[in-house]
Design a protein around this motif. Structure first.
Motif, PDB file in Angstrom:
ATOM      1  N   SER A 172       0.845  -1.185   0.000  1.00  0.00           N
ATOM      2  CA  SER A 172       0.000   0.000   0.000  1.00  0.00           C
ATOM      3  C   SER A 172       0.885   1.241   0.000  1.00  0.00           C
ATOM      4  CB  SER A 172      -0.941   0.026   1.219  1.00  0.00           C
ATOM      5  OG  SER A 172      -0.211   0.253   2.404  1.00  0.00           O
ATOM      6  N   ALA A 173       0.347   2.323  -0.509  1.00  0.00           N
ATOM      7  CA  ALA A 173       1.060   3.599  -0.568  1.00  0.00           C
ATOM      8  C   ALA A 173       0.038   4.711  -0.345  1.00  0.00           C
ATOM      9  CB  ALA A 173       1.749   3.776  -1.913  1.00  0.00           C
ATOM     10  N   THR A 174       0.229   5.505   0.716  1.00  0.00           N
ATOM     11  CA  THR A 174      -0.704   6.579   1.045  1.00  0.00           C
ATOM     12  C   THR A 174       0.061   7.889   1.126  1.00  0.00           C
ATOM     13  OG1 THR A 174      -1.996   5.001   2.338  1.00  0.00           O
ATOM     14  CG2 THR A 174      -2.492   7.327   2.664  1.00  0.00           C
ATOM     15  N   LEU A 175      -0.481   8.924   0.511  1.00  0.00           N
ATOM     16  CA  LEU A 175       0.150  10.242   0.497  1.00  0.00           C
ATOM     17  C   LEU A 175      -0.618  11.196   1.411  1.00  0.00           C
ATOM     18  CD1 LEU A 175       2.268  12.178  -0.779  1.00  0.00           C
ATOM     19  CD2 LEU A 175       0.566  12.660  -2.547  1.00  0.00           C
ATOM     20  N   TYR A 176       0.122  11.945   2.234  1.00  0.00           N
ATOM     21  CA  TYR A 176      -0.460  12.936   3.139  1.00  0.00           C
ATOM     22  C   TYR A 176       0.177  14.296   2.852  1.00  0.00           C
ATOM     23  CZ  TYR A 176      -1.805   8.805   5.843  1.00  0.00           C
ATOM     24  OH  TYR A 176      -2.327   7.604   6.239  1.00  0.00           O
ATOM     25  N   LEU A 177      -0.643  15.345   2.907  1.00  0.00           N
ATOM     26  CA  LEU A 177      -0.144  16.717   2.822  1.00  0.00           C
ATOM     27  C   LEU A 177      -0.526  17.439   4.107  1.00  0.00           C
ATOM     28  CD1 LEU A 177      -1.085  17.814  -0.825  1.00  0.00           C
ATOM     29  CD2 LEU A 177       1.101  16.920   0.013  1.00  0.00           C
ATOM     30  N   THR A 178       0.415  18.187   4.663  1.00  0.00           N
ATOM     31  CA  THR A 178       0.128  18.989   5.853  1.00  0.00           C
ATOM     32  C   THR A 178      -0.315  20.371   5.388  1.00  0.00           C
ATOM     33  OG1 THR A 178       1.780  17.768   7.100  1.00  0.00           O
ATOM     34  CG2 THR A 178       1.063  19.872   8.018  1.00  0.00           C
ATOM     35  N   LEU A 179      -1.597  20.687   5.634  1.00  0.00           N
ATOM     36  CA  LEU A 179      -2.213  21.912   5.139  1.00  0.00           C
ATOM     37  C   LEU A 179      -2.970  22.599   6.260  1.00  0.00           C
ATOM     38  CD1 LEU A 179      -3.823  20.385   1.918  1.00  0.00           C
ATOM     39  CD2 LEU A 179      -1.623  21.571   2.053  1.00  0.00           C
ATOM     40  N   ALA A 223       0.284   9.937 -13.469  1.00  0.00           N
ATOM     41  CA  ALA A 223       0.013  11.173 -12.744  1.00  0.00           C
ATOM     42  C   ALA A 223      -1.401  11.146 -12.195  1.00  0.00           C
ATOM     43  CB  ALA A 223       0.200  12.383 -13.650  1.00  0.00           C
ATOM     44  N   SER A 224      -1.577  11.813 -11.051  1.00  0.00           N
ATOM     45  CA  SER A 224      -2.899  11.932 -10.438  1.00  0.00           C
ATOM     46  C   SER A 224      -3.088  13.353  -9.952  1.00  0.00           C
ATOM     47  CB  SER A 224      -3.034  10.981  -9.244  1.00  0.00           C
ATOM     48  OG  SER A 224      -2.991   9.639  -9.665  1.00  0.00           O
ATOM     49  N   VAL A 225      -4.328  13.811  -9.949  1.00  0.00           N
ATOM     50  CA  VAL A 225      -4.674  15.125  -9.414  1.00  0.00           C
ATOM     51  C   VAL A 225      -5.652  14.908  -8.269  1.00  0.00           C
ATOM     52  CG1 VAL A 225      -5.739  17.356  -9.892  1.00  0.00           C
ATOM     53  CG2 VAL A 225      -4.324  16.270 -11.630  1.00  0.00           C
ATOM     54  N   PHE A 226      -5.378  15.527  -7.125  1.00  0.00           N
ATOM     55  CA  PHE A 226      -6.220  15.395  -5.943  1.00  0.00           C
ATOM     56  C   PHE A 226      -6.784  16.759  -5.578  1.00  0.00           C
ATOM     57  CE2 PHE A 226      -4.842  11.147  -5.019  1.00  0.00           C
ATOM     58  CZ  PHE A 226      -3.531  11.091  -5.478  1.00  0.00           C
ATOM     59  N   LEU A 227      -7.909  16.761  -4.918  1.00  0.00           N
ATOM     60  CA  LEU A 227      -8.513  17.997  -4.423  1.00  0.00           C
ATOM     61  C   LEU A 227      -8.852  17.799  -2.952  1.00  0.00           C
ATOM     62  CD1 LEU A 227      -9.749  20.814  -5.049  1.00  0.00           C
ATOM     63  CD2 LEU A 227     -11.912  19.633  -5.489  1.00  0.00           C
ATOM     64  N   THR A 271      -3.119  20.086   9.602  1.00  0.00           N
ATOM     65  CA  THR A 271      -3.584  18.704   9.633  1.00  0.00           C
ATOM     66  C   THR A 271      -2.933  17.945   8.487  1.00  0.00           C
ATOM     67  OG1 THR A 271      -5.727  19.369  10.515  1.00  0.00           O
ATOM     68  CG2 THR A 271      -5.607  17.200   9.515  1.00  0.00           C
ATOM     69  N   GLY A 272      -2.562  16.700   8.741  1.00  0.00           N
ATOM     70  CA  GLY A 272      -2.060  15.853   7.674  1.00  0.00           C
ATOM     71  C   GLY A 272      -3.239  15.269   6.911  1.00  0.00           C
ATOM     72  N   TYR A 273      -3.558  15.852   5.782  1.00  0.00           N
ATOM     73  CA  TYR A 273      -4.668  15.381   4.951  1.00  0.00           C
ATOM     74  C   TYR A 273      -4.243  14.155   4.165  1.00  0.00           C
ATOM     75  CZ  TYR A 273      -7.908  19.253   5.563  1.00  0.00           C
ATOM     76  OH  TYR A 273      -8.811  20.141   6.071  1.00  0.00           O
ATOM     77  N   SER A 274      -5.027  13.102   4.259  1.00  0.00           N
ATOM     78  CA  SER A 274      -4.757  11.917   3.447  1.00  0.00           C
ATOM     79  C   SER A 274      -5.321  12.135   2.055  1.00  0.00           C
ATOM     80  CB  SER A 274      -5.402  10.674   4.076  1.00  0.00           C
ATOM     81  OG  SER A 274      -5.297   9.580   3.184  1.00  0.00           O
ATOM     82  N   LEU A 275      -4.461  12.011   1.054  1.00  0.00           N
ATOM     83  CA  LEU A 275      -4.922  12.104  -0.328  1.00  0.00           C
ATOM     84  C   LEU A 275      -5.282  10.722  -0.866  1.00  0.00           C
ATOM     85  CD1 LEU A 275      -2.560  14.779  -1.870  1.00  0.00           C
ATOM     86  CD2 LEU A 275      -4.713  15.055  -0.664  1.00  0.00           C
ATOM     87  N   GLY A 276      -5.192   9.714  -0.006  1.00  0.00           N
ATOM     88  CA  GLY A 276      -5.577   8.369  -0.410  1.00  0.00           C
ATOM     89  C   GLY A 276      -4.430   7.594  -1.030  1.00  0.00           C
TER      90      GLY A 276
END
Length: 189
Positions: free
Chosen positions: A74-81, A102-106, A114-119
């Motif tokens: 598994s691979a999960t990406l988080y952004l701190t926003l 490539a993927s685009v997330f919103l 908060t560390g938002y999970s982009l899935g």
């Protein structure tokens, strides 16, 4: 003790069954000792807090090394926003690329970091790959504090028997040898 004809045969038949069970148990134990367990690798691209907008995007690169990995599970990406404190609603758009895709997330920032999970970004990482890159920009302006990539993987392994299992195997071999000696002394082959 009186042993009737065939009594020793029954005894040895029981011993043969016990030895077979012991050998099977030792083989299964040695195989289980080498089983691989999933592990986790986390890549950080932490940055000083910056203000991000449509006209001032932020880029990130997350490095990983898959040497010695059997698979990526598994691979999960988080952004701190976080919201920058004004009263305007903001939305963050993240463009992420890796492994030729490539993927685009919103996502939408909130008032505190908060560390938002982009899935899942499993389609963007692969064995033999080395990095995941991306750009964060948005409608309005907001605060950005870095990216995190969490990978769960299965390591490659070579079965190595543990000491306790080697002792069990040695005990089983000694039992087999003892029975052979006993049978020889009784005149049975």
């Amino acid at each position: 003790m009186t042993v009737t004809d065939g009594g020793f045969d029954g005894f040895y038949e029981d011993m043969r069954m016990n030895i077979k069970s012991l050998a099977l148990g030792a083989a299964l134990g040695l195989g289980a000792a080498g089983a691989a367990h999933a592990a986790t690798f986390t890549a950080f691209d932490l940055q000083p807090t910056s203000t991000v907008s449509l006209f001032s995007p932020e880029t990130f690169s997350l490095e990983y090394d898959t040497t010695g990995w059997a698979s990526i599970d598994s691979a999960t990406l988080y952004l701190t926003l976080g919201d920058d404190g004004d009263r305007l609603p903001e939305a963050a758009v993240s463009y992420v690329s890796g492994n030729g895709s490539a993927s685009v997330f919103l996502t939408t920032p909130i008032s505190t970091f908060t560390g938002y999970s982009l899935g899942s970004v499993l389609d963007l990482v692969a064995l033999g790959g080395t990095s995941l890159t991306g750009t964060v920009f948005g409608v309005g302006d907001f605060l950005y504090g870095g990216a995190t990539l969490v990978l769960e993987y299965t390591p490659e392994f070579t079965p190595i028997p543990e000491a306790s299992e080697l002792w069990m195997l040695a005990a089983g071999l000694l039992a087999v040898g003892g029975i052979a000696v006993k049978r020889r002394s009784l005149g049975q082959v």
